[in-house]
Scaffold this active site. Sequence first.
Site, short mmCIF file in Angstrom:
data_model
loop_
_atom_site.label_atom_id
_atom_site.label_comp_id
_atom_site.label_asym_id
_atom_site.label_seq_id
_atom_site.Cartn_x
_atom_site.Cartn_y
_atom_site.Cartn_z
N GLU A 149 0.81 -1.34 0.15
CA GLU A 149 -0.13 0.20 0.11
C GLU A 149 0.94 1.19 -0.15
O GLU A 149 0.73 2.29 0.87
CB GLU A 149 -0.87 0.09 0.87
CG GLU A 149 -1.89 -1.20 1.22
CD GLU A 149 -2.88 -1.34 2.38
OE1 GLU A 149 -2.69 -0.82 3.40
OE2 GLU A 149 -3.95 -2.00 2.00
N VAL A 150 1.70 1.40 -1.01
CA VAL A 150 2.56 2.54 -1.20
C VAL A 150 1.78 3.60 -1.79
O VAL A 150 1.94 3.93 -2.97
CB VAL A 150 3.83 2.09 -1.93
CG1 VAL A 150 4.73 3.24 -2.03
CG2 VAL A 150 4.50 0.86 -1.32
#
Length: 492
Positions: A149-150
């Site tokens: 979840e960058v």
Amino acid sequence: MSDSSPFKMRFVHLDLKGAPPKVSYLSEIFPLFSALGANGLLIEYEDTFPYDGPLRLLRAPHAYSPSEVTEILRLAAAHELEVVPLVQTFGHMEFVLKHRALAHLREVALFPNTLNPHKEEALALVGAMVDQVLELHPGARWLHIGCDEVYYLGEGEASRQWLQQEQNTTAALCLSHVKAVASHVRTQHPATTPLVWDDMLRDIPEDQLSASGVPQLVEPVLWDYGADLDVQGKVLLMEKYRKSGFPRMWAASAFKGATGPSQALPPVEYHLQNNLRWLQVAAQGQKDTLQGIVLTGWQRYDHFAVLCELLPVAIPSLAVCLQSLLHGGFSEDVQAQVQNLLGIPTMEVADVTSDGAGSFPGSDILALVTHVSLDLRSSVNEVLQRDRYVTGWFSHYHRRRKLVHPVMIQHIQPQALSLLGRWSALAHELAAALRRVFPEGAVEEWLQENVHPSLKQLQALLQDLQAASPPPPPASPPPASPDGPDNADQGP
């Protein structure tokens, strides 16, 4: 029952960024983990790791000490639980980038989620974090470097300029940073293999993954926490990763922390179905591709989120999931084994409750949290929103104007006082139980989120009743003397 699990490694995830258990509780629960079928732990320390030197500012006030980390590892080894530490190194960096001294390393200046992959200082920072964690975990075979979840990657100013070059893409930027971190681990700690969450890799073309060199450095952890997990889709994704050059992979299911950021009680049936689907994935995929499975137990959705299900509350869910993975499915025999191991007389996986809380460590917390979650708010709402005397004679209109029929006080006050007394006593009992397991900050947070709002509603009702109560009538004057006032003091 025989061990028929396709997952030879079964790791329980301890998410310590919220409500980190005391070491004394871990010493009680590790034997149960082992008995249930776990043989490893994925420990996500976040700000509870005792970072030192320039990284000391990352420590939370309730962080474990170095000696406590060593004791956790000793306890795990004593119960044959292999420990894999997890250090976030790209996304979910809020606990690092929230600090003003490190805010310049954000990808987007406004948001502390993601590290700026263009700055050498950023890579040096996560390298130092990795080194400190592995120094306290000698002999670790794996290190999880996060990278899930960058968010907002590519939206920072440096990234925008970099992406203007035709050959550059967000996927290439992601792979470049993952490779840099993994290379650091491999170079400085050659006996340790990096693991990464796979979500940022899923949409990257096979040839790009292969050419990046990342498959030779890391093992991806394919995560999906849904009860309706797409089995065939996961099998195809595993095949894509295999063709890209990843020789080994992991799966990740969930036993808590995946059905709502403020969830208090885990839906056991939901998590069971999720784990059963992972069994189907393992059965349909190429044999021995999956090293093992991580049963995630998220405690917060991110560093700034509220607490979701506490670990003791989720032990029945963990037990059902672990035993099902160990024995290749959920049967009456598996259910009986779970009930026996937890000391629960009967258990319905389709229900969030069970017949008795059990005798496992923290079972008293499960019983009390269940009572609070199912009954506290509804019992208070019954008084505030459905009691005819409150809604008919002491509404918000009356309360604002301090108006009440005196007789209605006799109807409302006793039941409100009784309800407040009962719930206050239970809250006191729950607080004591929580303090045996968690640091004070976690206890206060859980109570303030889940108990105090309802108690304050009752207290406010009683305070408003007191404020609206008419003053007592003046005392009657003493009766006059039969002889009259003029003669009262005269003698015979």
